[in-house]
Design a protein around this motif. Structure first.
Motif, PDB file in Angstrom:
ATOM      1  N   LEU A 786       0.856  -1.189   0.000  1.00 27.71           N
ATOM      2  CA  LEU A 786       0.000   0.000   0.000  1.00 27.71           C
ATOM      3  C   LEU A 786       0.885   1.229   0.000  1.00 27.71           C
ATOM      4  CD1 LEU A 786      -2.584  -1.203   2.681  1.00 27.71           C
ATOM      5  CD2 LEU A 786      -2.870  -1.203   0.194  1.00 27.71           C
ATOM      6  N   HIS A 787       0.521   2.209  -0.824  1.00 32.02           N
ATOM      7  CA  HIS A 787       1.386   3.370  -0.994  1.00 32.02           C
ATOM      8  C   HIS A 787       0.546   4.617  -1.148  1.00 32.02           C
ATOM      9  CE1 HIS A 787       3.727   6.284  -3.392  1.00 32.02           C
ATOM     10  NE2 HIS A 787       4.759   5.817  -2.718  1.00 32.02           N
ATOM     11  N   THR A 788       1.051   5.720  -0.585  1.00 32.49           N
ATOM     12  CA  THR A 788       0.366   7.000  -0.780  1.00 32.49           C
ATOM     13  C   THR A 788       1.387   8.119  -0.709  1.00 32.49           C
ATOM     14  OG1 THR A 788      -1.489   8.400  -0.073  1.00 32.49           O
ATOM     15  CG2 THR A 788      -0.147   7.421   1.662  1.00 32.49           C
ATOM     16  N   THR A 789       1.097   9.216  -1.427  1.00 30.54           N
ATOM     17  CA  THR A 789       1.960  10.395  -1.424  1.00 30.54           C
ATOM     18  C   THR A 789       1.173  11.548  -0.832  1.00 30.54           C
ATOM     19  OG1 THR A 789       3.100   9.628  -3.416  1.00 30.54           O
ATOM     20  CG2 THR A 789       3.328  11.957  -2.854  1.00 30.54           C
ATOM     21  N   CYS A 790       1.787  12.273   0.122  1.00 32.42           N
ATOM     22  CA  CYS A 790       1.066  13.332   0.841  1.00 32.42           C
ATOM     23  C   CYS A 790       1.889  14.619   0.868  1.00 32.42           C
ATOM     24  CB  CYS A 790       0.787  12.906   2.274  1.00 32.42           C
ATOM     25  SG  CYS A 790      -0.222  11.429   2.432  1.00 32.42           S
ATOM     26  N   SER A 791       1.151  15.706   0.982  1.00 35.32           N
ATOM     27  CA  SER A 791       1.776  17.001   1.238  1.00 35.32           C
ATOM     28  C   SER A 791       1.694  17.245   2.737  1.00 35.32           C
ATOM     29  CB  SER A 791       1.054  18.125   0.487  1.00 35.32           C
ATOM     30  OG  SER A 791       1.172  17.931  -0.907  1.00 35.32           O
ATOM     31  N   VAL A 792       2.852  17.237   3.409  1.00 38.43           N
ATOM     32  CA  VAL A 792       2.896  17.426   4.848  1.00 38.43           C
ATOM     33  C   VAL A 792       3.151  18.897   5.129  1.00 38.43           C
ATOM     34  CG1 VAL A 792       4.075  16.786   6.988  1.00 38.43           C
ATOM     35  CG2 VAL A 792       3.749  15.073   5.191  1.00 38.43           C
ATOM     36  N   PRO A 793       2.304  19.541   5.928  1.00 38.03           N
ATOM     37  CA  PRO A 793       2.498  20.968   6.220  1.00 38.03           C
ATOM     38  C   PRO A 793       3.901  21.252   6.746  1.00 38.03           C
ATOM     39  CG  PRO A 793       0.370  20.218   7.039  1.00 38.03           C
ATOM     40  CD  PRO A 793       1.097  18.995   6.579  1.00 38.03           C
ATOM     41  N   GLY A 794       4.532  22.318   6.212  1.00 32.64           N
ATOM     42  CA  GLY A 794       5.856  22.707   6.678  1.00 32.64           C
ATOM     43  C   GLY A 794       6.981  22.039   5.924  1.00 32.64           C
ATOM     44  N   ILE A 795       6.660  21.075   5.038  1.00 28.67           N
ATOM     45  CA  ILE A 795       7.703  20.378   4.284  1.00 28.67           C
ATOM     46  C   ILE A 795       7.497  20.712   2.810  1.00 28.67           C
ATOM     47  CG2 ILE A 795       8.665  18.132   3.656  1.00 28.67           C
ATOM     48  CD1 ILE A 795       7.830  17.116   6.388  1.00 28.67           C
ATOM     49  N   SER A 796       8.578  21.148   2.144  1.00 25.42           N
ATOM     50  CA  SER A 796       8.456  21.714   0.804  1.00 25.42           C
ATOM     51  C   SER A 796       8.317  20.681  -0.301  1.00 25.42           C
ATOM     52  CB  SER A 796       9.685  22.598   0.516  1.00 25.42           C
ATOM     53  OG  SER A 796      10.871  21.826   0.608  1.00 25.42           O
ATOM     54  N   PHE A 797       8.464  19.411   0.013  1.00 24.34           N
ATOM     55  CA  PHE A 797       8.380  18.380  -1.021  1.00 24.34           C
ATOM     56  C   PHE A 797       7.390  17.310  -0.575  1.00 24.34           C
ATOM     57  CE2 PHE A 797      12.129  17.992   1.656  1.00 24.34           C
ATOM     58  CZ  PHE A 797      11.881  16.799   2.323  1.00 24.34           C
ATOM     59  N   LYS A 798       6.963  16.489  -1.535  1.00 23.99           N
ATOM     60  CA  LYS A 798       6.012  15.427  -1.240  1.00 23.99           C
ATOM     61  C   LYS A 798       6.687  14.329  -0.406  1.00 23.99           C
ATOM     62  CE  LYS A 798       2.553  16.950  -3.916  1.00 23.99           C
ATOM     63  NZ  LYS A 798       1.194  17.222  -3.438  1.00 23.99           N
ATOM     64  N   VAL A 799       5.896  13.729   0.474  1.00 25.53           N
ATOM     65  CA  VAL A 799       6.390  12.636   1.326  1.00 25.53           C
ATOM     66  C   VAL A 799       5.606  11.381   0.990  1.00 25.53           C
ATOM     67  CG1 VAL A 799       6.712  11.807   3.681  1.00 25.53           C
ATOM     68  CG2 VAL A 799       7.026  14.239   3.167  1.00 25.53           C
ATOM     69  N   ASN A 800       6.318  10.307   0.766  1.00 27.48           N
ATOM     70  CA  ASN A 800       5.693   9.025   0.460  1.00 27.48           C
ATOM     71  C   ASN A 800       5.634   8.135   1.695  1.00 27.48           C
ATOM     72  OD1 ASN A 800       5.248   9.355  -2.390  1.00 27.48           O
ATOM     73  ND2 ASN A 800       7.469   9.209  -2.652  1.00 27.48           N
ATOM     74  N   PHE A 801       4.545   7.356   1.763  1.00 28.94           N
ATOM     75  CA  PHE A 801       4.361   6.392   2.844  1.00 28.94           C
ATOM     76  C   PHE A 801       4.019   5.047   2.214  1.00 28.94           C
ATOM     77  CE2 PHE A 801       3.234  10.559   4.470  1.00 28.94           C
ATOM     78  CZ  PHE A 801       3.893  10.615   5.686  1.00 28.94           C
ATOM     79  N   LYS A 802       4.526   3.975   2.825  1.00 29.86           N
ATOM     80  CA  LYS A 802       4.264   2.649   2.257  1.00 29.86           C
ATOM     81  C   LYS A 802       4.213   1.616   3.374  1.00 29.86           C
ATOM     82  CE  LYS A 802       9.187   1.682   1.525  1.00 29.86           C
ATOM     83  NZ  LYS A 802      10.237   1.344   0.541  1.00 29.86           N
ATOM     84  N   GLY A 803       3.551   0.511   3.060  1.00 28.08           N
ATOM     85  CA  GLY A 803       3.471  -0.583   4.011  1.00 28.08           C
ATOM     86  C   GLY A 803       2.930  -1.829   3.336  1.00 28.08           C
ATOM     87  N   ILE A 804       3.285  -2.991   3.831  1.00 27.69           N
ATOM     88  CA  ILE A 804       2.817  -4.256   3.263  1.00 27.69           C
ATOM     89  C   ILE A 804       1.847  -4.906   4.229  1.00 27.69           C
ATOM     90  CG2 ILE A 804       3.500  -6.525   2.413  1.00 27.69           C
ATOM     91  CD1 ILE A 804       6.211  -5.394   1.738  1.00 27.69           C
ATOM     92  N   ALA A 805       0.603  -4.970   3.847  1.00 24.24           N
ATOM     93  CA  ALA A 805      -0.417  -5.606   4.675  1.00 24.24           C
ATOM     94  C   ALA A 805      -0.421  -7.099   4.378  1.00 24.24           C
ATOM     95  CB  ALA A 805      -1.786  -5.010   4.375  1.00 24.24           C
ATOM     96  N   ASP A 806      -0.366  -7.921   5.433  1.00 23.91           N
ATOM     97  CA  ASP A 806      -0.309  -9.375   5.231  1.00 23.91           C
ATOM     98  C   ASP A 806      -1.571  -9.887   4.533  1.00 23.91           C
ATOM     99  OD1 ASP A 806       2.169  -9.527   6.425  1.00 23.91           O
ATOM    100  OD2 ASP A 806       1.392  -9.971   8.410  1.00 23.91           O
TER     101      ASP A 806
END
Length: 933
Positions: A786-806
């Motif tokens: 599972l993957h998503t890209t977010c705009s985090v307040p205060g950070i000038s670039f996109k941040v990606n998050f990922k994880g593997i659900a069993d």
């Protein structure tokens, strides 16, 4: 301070001013000869021939007319006698286990002139009563006779051994002593008219043979016995240090006519400063001694002695001597067993001993990775192979090779360009123990050429070469196919006896010596290390077949007499010294705490009250280190390349495991994720928990993959049950290369089988329960990234998050996110009474954070399910517990509000991660055990 030898020299010169060359001086050790010659030279006005000087052992050996054999020669001779006289089916390996002990007993019996017939007869009677309760003279059964056979054979073996040595005209120390003591006319024949005067200097504990010899020399040759005693311990009948000298003074008939010389009062009349220090470990004691030396005047170093009660202290002590001490005189020698090169050779012998033991008569001669890598990582191999060793380790680790055959080793070495013929031969299966010794000697001799400029290594190689020659010469006539374990045991025994001698100017520089080398010598300053019970004094040790009661009855020395010997050496060393440092090991780690010697307690209670002696007990010594406090924890600033690395991580994607590392300990996140410092890979001899978890996950994924995006039926799962054993083996082969059919690995394999089978059985039950409710279970996703890209307040670039659900499944419109856990699941793991915020407390709710992270990712990818959302853990260890849901307060389902709150807290955590004003520091929390799939 006038030394004992100086006073003795003065007397010798006064009594024999013109014929010193006709004087014989007997001393306890060789070391005293050099210092006595120097002392005599100070009392003569013109050049003269020095007196003849010998140790008492040399004197007796010469008088006996016997040639002395080495311990190994004696051992082999005794074995041959044993085989020919006892007719026992005993291998040389079996004999080695007790042969040295028997030699020691024979030596003591002869040194103390014990009636061997009476002793061994009494010993047999004692063993008969002890084991069978039979009175002497009563007939024993055949079983009893077989058991007592060893004790019955001791006397015949002793007599046959004496006869064989007499035939060879050779001896051990005790036999030579006994011959001279039994026939004192040998002294008359050997020395009559040869010397005009004889002096016996600085003796203390004499064996019974020496007592008779000394009394004969005093009464018949007017020998002068110059004892070195202090009234403090000689006149106190309870003081163990004066035990032997008091006995001689009161019991020897010669002292009714001859004076008992000499008794001093140094402890009473001379100023002394005694400092008692403690330090942890050998390194700590060495460093403490080095610091003391740093404060002493170097120009007076000949008057300073560092005395090592523990011989293993020599190498660390040499490293600790300050650089201004350019001249160091080591008198004790380095025990060969402590030499680094000898340890490397022992590693080779262990390698082949293990291979032979594992093969157990089969052709499967292979080396275990632990013993093989011990050789590969030794300095001996590295000096020849260089970086090849690292490549070998990396290769074996990558293949997880638990056992390595000689053929595979040869192929691996050749593929890496290593063609050293001696080492290739050394890793082959030897045809005999003697051939193995030859292979080892070849690499040792090659090392000697490389290490010619390194005195310790060069002398070690030369001493080992001599040992190998002696082994080959003496073992060849045995006509036995020695096992490698026999060779290893014999080699260890020989190393324990040999020493590497150091060469230097003995009458100059700092003196470093063992306790026995201090006999007859005096020093102005003394630093004594390892003053612990079990070292000084050595304490009880039962290295004998003769029990304590019989030893007492026959006048053989016990641990009590040995303690008295140590006590005399200790007090005599302190007798004339002006400054004394007593250092003991205070290390409390490991098995058993170190206890300071009783001699320290005696100093504190016996000497401290004397007016001329000041005893100072100092605080514990510890090496100087940078002071740290809770405010000086590791700090890593966020600047330059660190920020660049963080941005790359954000682009790659933050996983829940990486974020929990930062949550629990930011400094660990810096080391693991930014510096990418990882634990060194090792060969896994058995499947660990990590392999178990991977196999369980991958097996379940493979079994259920065909049903992804489909309704799961009970019949389908039952069909898959048949595939479980083969699938488990398939997945194990991907993660582990070792044998899974024996030992621990077999147990782990069966545990995996059981876990998977139970998960399938539980799924069948769930499907049937849902069917009864007219509900169906659909597997939505398996091991899905599972993957998503977010705009985090205060950070000038996109941040990606990922994880593997069993596993993500759906029942109706409700979605369930399952995370498999092969370990234990606690009741509190999924309980967050304070809601989402509790998941972000360091070290508290890592498992809850992980499953909530998966739930958040699912919602970001697929939206919030119409029927609701649950996340939690599924225990493969106890599938009957079912699905353990994440509970926030009383709510066991996840709400949209909670997803939103989690995102807010998650972004706050990421903002903290990128905050340049907050360096990576260690959090002071007690972390709970966490478990990752």
């Amino acid at each position: 301070m006038e030394t004992f030898l100086s006073q003795a020299a003065k007397k010798i010169v006064r009594l024999y001013p013109n014929d010193l060359q006709d004087v014989l001086v007997l001393l306890p050790s060789k070391r005293g000869e050099l210092f006595l010659k120097r002392a005599i030279s100070a009392h003569v006005q013109q050049p003269k021939l020095a007196p003849a000087m010998q140790t008492i052992e040399e004197f007796v050996q010469e008088a006996s007319g016997y040639q002395k054999q080495s311990q190994l020669q004696l051992l082999i001779t005794l074995y041959k006698v044993y085989k020919s006289n006892v007719k026992a089916e005993e291998t040389f390996d079996g004999f080695l286990k007790w042969g040295n002990m028997l030699l020691h007993d024979f030596n003591e019996v002869d040194r103390h002139l014990v009636d061997a017939h009476q002793l061994f007869t009494n010993l047999l009677d004692a063993k008969t009563i002890e084991n069978w309760g039979l009175e002497p003279g009563r007939e024993a059964t055949e079983l009893m006779g077989n058991f007592l056979g060893f004790w019955k054979n001791l006397l015949p073996l002793y007599m046959a051994f004496q006869a064989e040595l007499k035939k060879q005209n050779t001896s051990y120390q005790g036999k030579a002593y006994r011959k001279v003591a039994d026939d004192l006319s040998l002294l008359d024949t050997q020395f009559a008219g040869k010397y005009s005067g004889i002096f016996l200097l600085g003796f203390n504990a004499l064996n019974k043979a020496e007592e008779q010899i000394f009394q004969h020399l005093i009464s018949q040759y007017n020998a002068v016995a110059l004892w070195d005693a202090d009234a403090l311990y000689l006149n106190d009948w309870q003081h163990e240090a004066g035990e032997f000298l008091r006995a001689y003074k009161s019991k020897w008939p010669v002292f009714t006519k001859h004076p008992f010389e000499w008794v001093f009062e140094n402890f009473k009349n001379e100023d002394k400063q005694i400092f008692i220090k403690s330090a942890p470990t050998k390194l700590g004691m060495s460093a403490a001694a080095g610091q003391i030396l740093n404060t002493l005047p170097v120009e007076d170093q000949i008057s300073t002695a560092v005395v090592l009660a523990d011989e293993a202290m020599l190498l660390p002590m040499l490293d600790a001597v300050p650089s201004q001490y350019s001249a160091i005189n080591v008198t004790m020698g380095l025990p060969l067993k402590h030499a680094p090169l000898a340890q490397d050779v022992l590693a080779i012998l262990h390698l082949h001993e293990q291979a032979e033991r594992s093969a157990a008569g089969t052709s499967n001669y292979a080396f275990h990775h632990s013993t093989f890598l011990a050789v590969i990582e030794s300095a001996l191999f590295k000096s020849v192979a260089g970086k090849i060793g690292r490549e070998v380790v990396a290769n074996l680790t990558a293949r997880n090779s638990v056992f390595i055959s000689p053929k595979n080793i040869e192929s691996l070495f050749i593929s890496l360009g290593f063609n050293h013929k001696d080492w290739l031969a050394l890793f082959a299966k030897p045809t005999s123990a003697l051939q193995l010794i030859g292979f080892i000697d070849a690499v040792v001799l090659a090392q000697a050429e490389v290490e010619e400029s390194n005195p310790v290594q060069y002398q070690s190689a030369f001493a080992l070469h001599q040992t190998h020659n002696q082994l080959q010469e003496l073992l060849a006539p045995l006509n036995e196919q020695l096992e490698n374990k026999t060779l290893l045991r014999l080699y260890q025994s020989i190393l324990a006896e040999h020493q590497i001698d150091f060469y230097g100017e003995p009458l100059a520089g700092l003196q470093i010596m063992g306790m026995l080398e201090t006999r007859t010598l005096d020093f102005k300053r003394v630093i004594l290390t390892s003053l612990n019970e079990g070292i000084l004094p050595a304490g009880k040790s039962q290295n004998s077949f003769i029990p304590y009661d019989l030893k007492r009855g026959f006048g053989l020395p016990t641990h009590q007499e040995k303690d008295a010997v140590y006590a005399y050496h200790f007090y005599r060393l302190l007798q004339r010294a002006e400054e004394i440092w007593l250092i003991y090991d205070s290390d409390m780690s490991g098995f058993g705490a170190k206890e300071k010697s009783r001699f320290i307690l005696q100093v504190e209670h016996e000497l401290a009250h004397l007016p001329k002696i000041k005893v100072h007990t100092e605080t514990h010594y510890a090496p100087k280190v940078m002071s740290t406090s809770l405010l000086e924890l590791p700090r890593f600033n966020k600047e330059g390349s660190v920020l660049t690395q963080l941005e790359k991580l954000a682009e790659k994607g933050f996983s829940p495991s990486a974020l929990t590392v930062f949550l629990n300990d930011p400094s660990a996140f810096y080391i693991e994720k930014l510096l990418r410092v990882e634990d060194a890979e090792e060969i896994e001899e058995s499947m660990g928990h990590d392999v178990l978890g991977k196999v369980v996950h991958d097996t379940l994924d493979a079994l259920y993959k065909p049903f992804c995006k489909k309704v799961l039926l009970a019949e389908q799962v039952r069909e898959k049950q048949k595939e479980v054993p083969q699938e488990v083996l398939t997945q194990i082969s991907k993660h582990y290369q070792g044998n899974t059919n024996v030992g621990h690995n077999l147990l782990v394999k069966n545990v995996v089988l059981h876990m998977v089978e139970q998960v399938l059985k539980e799924d069948i039950k769930r499907i049937e329960r849902l069917k009864n409710k007219n509900q169906r279970l659909t597997i939505e996703l398996l091991e899905e990234v599972l993957h998503t890209t977010c705009s985090v307040p205060g950070i000038s670039f996109k941040v990606n998050f990922k994880g593997i659900a069993d596993r993500i499944e759906r029942v109706g419109d409700t979605v369930y996110i399952l995370d498999y856990k092969t370990g234990t699941i606690g009741d509190s793991d999924m309980s967050c009474p304070n809601g989402v915020v509790q998941m972000f407390e360091p070290g508290k709710k890592n498992k809850a954070f992980q499953v909530m992270f998966y739930a958040w990712l699912y919602v970001k990818n697929y939206g919030f399910p119409a029927g609701g959302l649950s996340a939690g853990l599924f225990s493969t260890r106890r599938p009957s517990l079912g699905f353990t849901k994440l509970a926030q307060g009383k709510n066991r389902n996840i709400t949209e509000e909670q997803i939103s709150e989690f995102e807010t807290e998650l972004f706050n955590l990421v903002q903290e991660l990128f905050d340049e004003t907050k360096p990576f520091t260690q959090r002071l929390v007690n972390l709970e055990e966490t478990e990752t799939a």
